[in-house]
Design an enzyme around this catalytic site. Structure first.
Site, PDB file in Angstrom:
ATOM      1  N   LYS A 253       0.811  -1.207   0.000  1.00  0.00           N
ATOM      2  CA  LYS A 253       0.000   0.000   0.000  1.00  0.00           C
ATOM      3  C   LYS A 253       0.853   1.270   0.000  1.00  0.00           C
ATOM      4  O   LYS A 253       0.350   2.352  -0.220  1.00  0.00           O
ATOM      5  CB  LYS A 253      -1.000  -0.008   1.149  1.00  0.00           C
ATOM      6  CG  LYS A 253      -0.429   0.023   2.530  1.00  0.00           C
ATOM      7  CD  LYS A 253      -1.589  -0.011   3.515  1.00  0.00           C
ATOM      8  CE  LYS A 253      -1.063  -0.226   4.923  1.00  0.00           C
ATOM      9  NZ  LYS A 253      -2.044  -0.731   5.821  1.00  0.00           N
ATOM     10  N   ARG A 254       2.128   1.115   0.232  1.00  0.00           N
ATOM     11  CA  ARG A 254       3.005   2.283   0.154  1.00  0.00           C
ATOM     12  C   ARG A 254       3.111   2.771  -1.290  1.00  0.00           C
ATOM     13  O   ARG A 254       3.254   3.941  -1.554  1.00  0.00           O
ATOM     14  CB  ARG A 254       4.387   1.881   0.673  1.00  0.00           C
ATOM     15  CG  ARG A 254       5.042   2.979   1.475  1.00  0.00           C
ATOM     16  CD  ARG A 254       6.368   2.516   1.982  1.00  0.00           C
ATOM     17  NE  ARG A 254       7.395   2.700   0.970  1.00  0.00           N
ATOM     18  CZ  ARG A 254       8.593   2.162   1.024  1.00  0.00           C
ATOM     19  NH1 ARG A 254       8.908   1.382   2.029  1.00  0.00           N
ATOM     20  NH2 ARG A 254       9.481   2.388   0.109  1.00  0.00           N
TER      21      ARG A 254
END
Ligand code: GLU
Length: 496
Positions: A253-254
Site C-alpha cells: 500500500k506504500r
C-alpha cells in the site's frame, strides 16, 4: 466428487485486492467444475481480528459478486465457518495428535527460546525449535502441568530426509525436513495457530482444492505432515503468484492503493475490477473482450494462471474500466451505477448534513462538495504549500499523518482528529497552521467543509491516496527519512 474451494481471509484490516484475486480464482475454479465456493473467516488471532473487518470482507466480496455457497453469515453443513467458534474441534484434534505421539507439549520459556535462537544464529544454523521438550517423560510433563507451567503444543517433525509437496502449478517441490520447524499448533491461551485450524477445517469442510497465495508454500510441508498424522487425504493445492507493483515488488500500500474499497470508492466497477484481476487466468489476457463473472468463469482455465505474479497495472485497470463504461453498459445501467456509487441515499444524506448550514442556494452544493465525489485531486506543489509551513514541514506532517491514520482501528471524525493533533505535536507545528495544508490536501481548497468529518465520509482509502499523492507531488520521502520518521512516530506514540 464435488469440487469445493474456499477463501479464508483473516479479518485483521480492510480486504486487500490480493484477497479478491484469491477469492476470484477459487470462485471460478469451483464454478467451472460445477462445484461450491466457501467463505471461512480465520480469526484465531484474537488481538488483531475485528468484526468491523469481517463486515467489510463480506461487503467487498458481495460488491464484486463473489457470493459464497456456505459461510459464517449463511451457514452450511460444515459450520461454524468462523474459526473462533470452533475451539472445541481444534482441542479435540490436538489431543489426538498428542495421544498418537505426533505432537508434544512444550514448556520452554521465552528466555530459553531466545537463547536457543541466538545460539543457532551465531552458529550459522537455521533457527528452529531444538526439540528440548520432545523427550520429556510422562512424569516430567505431569509435574509441569501440576506446577501450572504454561505450555504450547508443537507438532513433531522428522529429523532427516526430505518432504515432497505436489503443487498443481509447480509440480514437485522438495524441502529437507531439517529446514522445517516444529510448528506451534496450539498457543498457550488454547487458541490454535493458522496451521492447525486451517488443516482441520479444510478437511472437515470437505475442501478438495486449495488455491492460496504463494507466501504459504513454506507451510505446505507442515500441512502435508498434519494430514498424514490424521490419516486424511490432502486436498490438491495450487499456490497462486502474488500481485506485484509495476516495479515487480510485492504489491504494497506504500506504492499502490491495495484495499478493495479504495477501488470501489474511486468508482471502478466491480465487473471491470474482476476482469482486470481475472485476465491473467483467461485465454484473452489482453482484455479486448470483457465478460461478466459468468463469462469470465467460462473463459477461466487454471493452466493459464501465470507463475510470475501479475502486475497490478493501474493504467490497464483504468483502461478496462473506461472501456467497460463506454462499451458494455447501457445508459440506464450507467446511471444506476453512478447512483449506487455515491448518489445513494446514505451518502447523499451524510453530504447534506455537512453542507446544509454552509450554503444559501442548492446550486452552491456542487462547488462546495465536489471533493467528496472525486478520487485524487491532482494538486500542484504551489497549492499544497499555500500556507505557513515549509515544504519540509508539510512533507513531515503528511508522512506522520499517513502512518497515524493507517493505524486507527476505528475510522471516525474523533479518532482522525486525535491522530492529527498528535501529528502536529510530533511535527512540532501549530495545529491550525498544519490543518490548513491538510484542508488543501484533502479538499483541494483552503476553505471547505469540516475537515475531520469530511475525512470520515471520504473513507480511509481515499484520504490515504490523497496524502500519498501530495507527498509524491512534493518530492516524496527517501528511505532513510522514512525509517527515521517512522521511528519518530513510534517513539512519540509509546511515550503517549
Ligand atoms: N488466513 C489465511 C490468509 O488470510 C489463509 C491462507 C490459506 O488460504 O490457507 O491468507
Amino acid at each position: 466428487m464435488t469440487v469445493r474451494t474456499r477463501v479464508a481471509p483473516s479479518p485483521t484490516g480492510d480486504p486487500h485486492v490480493g484477497t479478491a484475486y484469491v477469492a476470484l480464482m477459487n470462485y471460478m475454479f469451483a464454478k467451472k467444475h460445477g462445484g461450491e465456493f466457501i467463505l471461512r473467516i480465520e480469526d484465531t488471532d484474537r488481538a488483531r481480528s475485528t468484526s468491523a473487518s469481517e463486515t467489510v470482507i463480506f461487503e467487498s466480496l458481495k460488491w464484486l459478486g463473489l457470493t459464497w455457497d456456505e459461510g459464517p453469515d449463511i451457514g452450511g453443513d460444515c459450520g461454524p465457518y468462523r474459526q473462533s467458534e470452533r475451539s472445541d474441534i481444534y482441542a479435540e484434534h490436538c489431543d489426538k495428535l498428542i495421544k498418537d505421539g505426533n505432537a508434544f507439549r512444550c514448556f520452554c520459556t521465552t528466555e530459553r527460546l531466545d537463547a536457543m535462537r541466538a545460539g543457532q544464529r551465531a552458529a550459522g544454523q537455521i533457527t528452529r525449535y531444538d526439540g528440548y521438550c520432545v523427550h520429556l517423560t510422562e512424569e516430567q510433563i505431569q509435574q509441569n502441568l501440576d506446577d501450572g507451567l504454561s505450555y504450547v503444543v508443537r507438532m513433531s517433525v522428522p529429523d532427516s530426509g526430505t518432504c515432497t509437496i505436489t503443487d498443481m502449478a509447480r509440480g514437485e517441490i522438495e524441502f529437507p525436513w531439517q529446514s522445517i520447524d516444529m510448528q506451534i499448533l496450539m498457543k498457550s491461551d488454547g487458541m490454535p495457530t493458522y496451521h492447525m485450524a486451517n488443516v482441520v477445517d479444510d478437511h472437515l469442510m470437505g475442501i478438495t482444492h486449495i488455491m492460496r497465495g504463494e507466501e504459504w508454500i513454506p507451510s505446505a510441508p507442515k500441512h502435508q505432515l498434519l494430514y498424514k498424522y490424521f490419516g486424511w487425504e490432502m486436498p490438491q493445492i495450487f499456490h497462486l503468484p502474488l500481485l506485484r507493483n509495476p516495479d515487480k515488488s510485492k504489491l504494497s500500500k506504500r506504492k499502490n492503493p491495495t484495499g478493495v474499497l479504495f477501488y470501489q470508492r474511486m468508482g471502478f466497477l466491480p465487473t471491470a475490477l474482476l476482469n482486470f484481476l481475472g485476465l491473467s487466468a483467461t485465454s484473452t489476457p489482453d482484455g479486448d473482450v470483457l465478460y461478466d463473472l459468468e463469462g469470465l468463469t467460462e473463459q477461466f482455465d487454471i493452466s493459464n494462471i501465470p507463475l510470475t505474479g501479475p502486475v497490478f497495472d493501474k493504467v490497464k485497470l483504468d483502461w478496462i474500466n473506461g472501456k467497460y463504461i463506454r462499451e458494455n453498459m447501457s445508459s440506464s445501467q450507467f446511471a444506476q451505477s453512478v447512483q449506487q456509487w455515491a448518489l445513494n441515499e446514505t451518502y447523499l444524506k451524510s453530504v447534506a448534513d455537512l453542507a446544509q448550514s454552509r450554503i444559501s442556494k442548492l446550486s452552491d452544493l456542487g462547488g462546495l462538495t465536489s471533493f467528496l465525489f472525486s478520487g485524487t485531486l491532482g494538486l500542484t506543489e504551489e497549492q499544497l504549500l499555500n500556507g505557513k509551513l515549509s515544504q519540509e514541514q508539510v512533507i513531515y506532517a503528511l508522512f506522520l499523518a499517513s502512518a497515524g491514520l493507517d493505524e486507527l482501528q476505528d475510522w471516525s471524525d474523533s479518532s482522525i482528529e486525535s491522530a492529527l493533533r498528535q501529528v502536529a505535536v510530533v511535527a512540532d507545528v501549530k495545529l491550525k497552521d498544519m490543518l490548513r495544508h491538510f484542508f488543501i490536501t484533502i479538499s483541494g481548497s483552503e476553505r471547505s467543509l469540516p475537515l475531520f468529518q469530511s475525512m470520515d465520509l471520504l473513507g480511509r482509502d481515499i484520504c490515504r491516496e490523497r496524502l500519498r499523492e501530495a507527498l509524491t507531488t512534493l518530492g516524496g520521502v527517501t528511505n532513510k527519512k522514512r525509517d527515521q520518521w517512522t521511528k519518530d512516530w513510534q517513539k512519540a506514540k509509546s511515550t503517549g
